[in-house]
Enzyme design. Structure first.
Site, PDB file in Angstrom:
ATOM      1  N   SER A 107     -18.294   4.832 -53.114  1.00 20.58           N
ATOM      2  CA  SER A 107     -18.056   3.538 -52.474  1.00 20.58           C
ATOM      3  C   SER A 107     -16.666   2.994 -52.779  1.00 20.58           C
ATOM      4  O   SER A 107     -16.228   2.028 -52.152  1.00 20.58           O
ATOM      5  CB  SER A 107     -19.090   2.526 -52.967  1.00 20.58           C
ATOM      6  N   GLY A 108     -16.001   3.575 -53.768  1.00 19.09           N
ATOM      7  CA  GLY A 108     -14.721   3.030 -54.216  1.00 19.09           C
ATOM      8  C   GLY A 108     -14.882   1.812 -55.106  1.00 19.09           C
ATOM      9  O   GLY A 108     -13.908   1.089 -55.363  1.00 19.09           O
ATOM     10  N   HIS A 132     -12.215 -14.896 -63.859  1.00 13.04           N
ATOM     11  CA  HIS A 132     -13.227 -13.856 -63.943  1.00 13.04           C
ATOM     12  C   HIS A 132     -13.038 -12.840 -62.803  1.00 13.04           C
ATOM     13  O   HIS A 132     -12.876 -13.235 -61.636  1.00 13.04           O
ATOM     14  CB  HIS A 132     -14.632 -14.456 -63.863  1.00 13.04           C
ATOM     15  N   ASP A 135     -16.500 -13.166 -60.480  1.00 14.76           N
ATOM     16  CA  ASP A 135     -16.836 -14.485 -59.957  1.00 14.76           C
ATOM     17  C   ASP A 135     -15.676 -15.156 -59.233  1.00 14.76           C
ATOM     18  O   ASP A 135     -15.904 -15.964 -58.315  1.00 14.76           O
ATOM     19  CB  ASP A 135     -17.310 -15.397 -61.103  1.00 14.76           C
ATOM     20  N   SER A 142     -17.714  -7.662 -51.748  1.00 18.61           N
ATOM     21  CA  SER A 142     -18.298  -6.570 -52.536  1.00 18.61           C
ATOM     22  C   SER A 142     -17.416  -5.352 -52.291  1.00 18.61           C
ATOM     23  O   SER A 142     -16.623  -5.317 -51.336  1.00 18.61           O
ATOM     24  CB  SER A 142     -19.739  -6.275 -52.109  1.00 18.61           C
ATOM     25  N   SER A 143     -17.561  -4.355 -53.131  1.00 17.73           N
ATOM     26  CA  SER A 143     -16.795  -3.123 -52.907  1.00 17.73           C
ATOM     27  C   SER A 143     -17.098  -2.536 -51.533  1.00 17.73           C
ATOM     28  O   SER A 143     -16.242  -1.918 -50.900  1.00 17.73           O
ATOM     29  CB  SER A 143     -17.130  -2.089 -53.989  1.00 17.73           C
ATOM     30  N   THR A 190       6.437  33.089 -20.938  1.00 21.87           N
ATOM     31  CA  THR A 190       5.000  32.914 -21.040  1.00 21.87           C
ATOM     32  C   THR A 190       4.448  34.180 -21.679  1.00 21.87           C
ATOM     33  O   THR A 190       4.943  35.275 -21.420  1.00 21.87           O
ATOM     34  CB  THR A 190       4.350  32.696 -19.660  1.00 21.87           C
ATOM     35  N   HIS A 191       3.437  34.036 -22.531  1.00 24.01           N
ATOM     36  CA  HIS A 191       2.899  35.177 -23.295  1.00 24.01           C
ATOM     37  C   HIS A 191       3.975  35.825 -24.169  1.00 24.01           C
ATOM     38  O   HIS A 191       3.890  37.023 -24.475  1.00 24.01           O
ATOM     39  CB  HIS A 191       2.294  36.240 -22.361  1.00 24.01           C
ATOM     40  N   SER A 321      17.645  34.007 -48.985  1.00 22.19           N
ATOM     41  CA  SER A 321      17.050  35.121 -49.723  1.00 22.19           C
ATOM     42  C   SER A 321      17.699  35.248 -51.083  1.00 22.19           C
ATOM     43  O   SER A 321      18.904  35.007 -51.235  1.00 22.19           O
ATOM     44  CB  SER A 321      17.213  36.427 -48.944  1.00 22.19           C
ATOM     45  N   SER A 322      16.897  35.657 -52.068  1.00 19.47           N
ATOM     46  CA  SER A 322      17.439  35.898 -53.400  1.00 19.47           C
ATOM     47  C   SER A 322      18.000  37.304 -53.530  1.00 19.47           C
ATOM     48  O   SER A 322      18.630  37.622 -54.535  1.00 19.47           O
ATOM     49  CB  SER A 322      16.331  35.691 -54.441  1.00 19.47           C
ATOM     50  N   LYS A 327      21.667  35.758 -45.597  1.00 21.40           N
ATOM     51  CA  LYS A 327      20.478  35.416 -44.816  1.00 21.40           C
ATOM     52  C   LYS A 327      20.256  33.911 -44.846  1.00 21.40           C
ATOM     53  O   LYS A 327      20.330  33.282 -45.900  1.00 21.40           O
ATOM     54  CB  LYS A 327      19.255  36.143 -45.373  1.00 21.40           C
ATOM     55  N   GLU A 334       9.925  25.587 -40.999  1.00 22.96           N
ATOM     56  CA  GLU A 334       8.852  26.158 -41.821  1.00 22.96           C
ATOM     57  C   GLU A 334       8.138  25.067 -42.625  1.00 22.96           C
ATOM     58  O   GLU A 334       6.898  25.072 -42.731  1.00 22.96           O
ATOM     59  CB  GLU A 334       9.432  27.210 -42.765  1.00 22.96           C
TER      60      GLU A 334
END
Length: 471
Positions: A107-108, A132, A135, A142-143, A190-191, A321-322, A327, A334
């Site tokens: 309910s959180g 309080h 109160d 209410s939650s 296309t395709h 690239s390492s 590159k 990405e």
């Protein structure tokens, strides 16, 4: 702070109590006993509730103090202290004092009491009088109606302040690039196979249209988020809340947040279900689908530089690239695709969470809040990156585009109405087999004069859809 032998600090505690008894709470903590129980009970992920949700809780508590004072239910001096403390929470001044894990009571309630206790402590210190958490700070609430309300408030603010502006920023960046490239013709696909020509402007324009549609759908879904169940208290009957509380809260929250809210007509629905959140998550999912298409198109168009399509060159941002010198990879595209994958997964999570209500209360509310806000933030950040670090600086590799276009055998489609499909197909196949421009082969095999062939096979004219032949 006292220190143990060796210099390590000794944390000091104070004793707090709630309806279950006494327990130790860190001396410097603004929270009280109920928050501390949740800290102990839920050491699950180490992920606290998101900033946007804590902000919304602060706004709800500030609005409630204002409304309760106006209804004569809370002394004005106490309400003013609560409101000031709650607005500090909303502003992020006390985020370190909201430690409760996302994976908590469904309910959180723990997060609602965390807000009540922190606000009560701050208000008491500022006013020099007791406040309080239940109160006073939680008066009329209410939650079960506060947390669904905070979800809606935080999600709507995330959409209006961050997500939609980022979407518009990306759409405008794409439209600017589309205008700049409207005269540059390329091979359509296309395709993943060669198709009729179009301009870069048309291709980019389709992306912008996708984003405009996504924004419209998100805006439409947002309308349902405006309906707040606050005032329904535990299950929707409104027990312990003044009958005027819900409508007054919607008005006060609208003023504090700068976004229009309204009291839900059926508060039972707003407490028992999260259908509005699932709908918004679905529109985030649809936006992720559009962004994945755009990002992957960019990756394909940028592929190469020699063995791929090589139509565009995205800005070089870092070595790719390492081990392979020189590159360069399409890193922004990405990263965007990874964001899209995460958002799609989050939608599945929100869907399951939304279906997890039994009778009068959903019991995965913190998870709904966390996933919605994470998706909104990820999408907004990715769209700004895509606009500024990919779209704005991309360049067309005109020689590659022109060469591929001249050899595109599919241009013979324009000859169908004049020489027929089969004869046009034979020309296309020969042009492809011999690696020659379609125009040259058509000059030999079509029987049409050169001037007419140039007109019919002009890629720029074909992209406009303005050529129609006939027997």
């Amino acid at each position: 702070m006292a220190r143990r032998k060796g210099g390590h600090p000794i944390e000091r505690f104070r004793i707090e109590h709630d309806s279950m008894g006494e327990l130790q709470v860190p001396a410097a903590a603004l929270w009280g006993a109920q928050t501390q129980r949740a800290v102990v009970n839920f050491p699950v992920s180490g992920r606290a509730m998101p900033r946007g949700f804590i902000r919304a809780l602060g706004l709800v508590k500030a609005a409630a103090a204002e409304v309760n004072a106006g209804l004569g239910l809370l002394p004005r001096h106490r309400a003013a202290a609560i409101r000031k403390a709650a607005l500090e929470v909303a502003a992020g001044d006390h985020d370190a004092h909201f430690p409760i894990d996302v994976y908590q009571t469904g309910s959180g309630t723990s997060s609602n009491m965390n807000a009540n206790e922190v606000v009560a402590t701050l208000a008491a210190r500022a006013s020099g009088r007791p406040v309080h958490p239940n109160d006073d700070v939680n008066l009329g609430q209410s939650s079960n109606d506060v947390v669904p309300t905070a979800i809606r408030v935080s999600a709507l603010l995330a959409v209006h302040e961050d997500l939609l502006p980022a979407l518009e920023h990306l759409r405008k960046a794409i439209e600017r690039k589309a205008r700049a490239l409207r005269g540059k013709t390329k091979t359509g696909r296309t395709h993943l196979m060669d198709a009729m020509p179009l301009t870069f402007g048309q291709e980019f324009g389709a992306w912008a249209a996708q984003l405009a549609s996504a924004g419209a759908r998100i805006g439409d879904a947002s309308k349902r988020l405006r309906r707040l169940p606050i005032g329904g208290t535990a299950i929707g009957t409104g027990i312990n809340a003044d009958p005027r509380f819900g409508a007054a809260m919607a008005k006060a929250l609208s003023s504090l947040a700068g976004v229009r809210f309204e009291a839900a007509a059926d508060k039972f629905e707003g407490i028992a279900s999260q259908d509005d959140s699932v709908e918004l998550s679905g529109q985030f999912n649809a936006l992720a689908v559009a962004l994945a298409k755009i990002a992957n198109d960019l990756r394909w168009m940028n592929s190469g530089p020699l063995a791929g399509l090589g139509e565009i060159e995205l800005p070089a941002l870092q070595p790719g690239s390492s081990i392979m010198p020189g590159k360069v990879n399409p890193v922004i595209a990405e990263a965007t695709c990874m964001v899209c994958a995460r958002v799609m997964g989050s939608h599945a999570t929100v869907t399951v969470a939304g279906a997890s209500g039994n009778f009068q209360l959903n019991v995965m509310l913190p998870l709904v809040a966390s996933e919605l806000l994470e998706s909104a933030g990820l999408l907004a950040n990715a769209m700004r990156l895509l606009a500024d670090s990919a779209i704005a600086g991309l360049k067309v590799r005109e020689d590659n585009v022109r060469g591929a276009l001249s050899r595109n055998p599919i241009l013979v489609t324009a000859l169908n109405p004049i020489i027929g499909y089969e004869k046009a197909a034979a020309i296309a196949k020969r042009a492809y087999r011999e690696g020659r421009p379609v125009f040259d082969v058509a000059m030999e095999d079509s029987g049409l004069p050169a001037g007419e062939l140039r007109r019919l096979l002009d890629p720029a004219a074909l992209a406009k859809g303005g050529i129609h032949g006939g027997k």
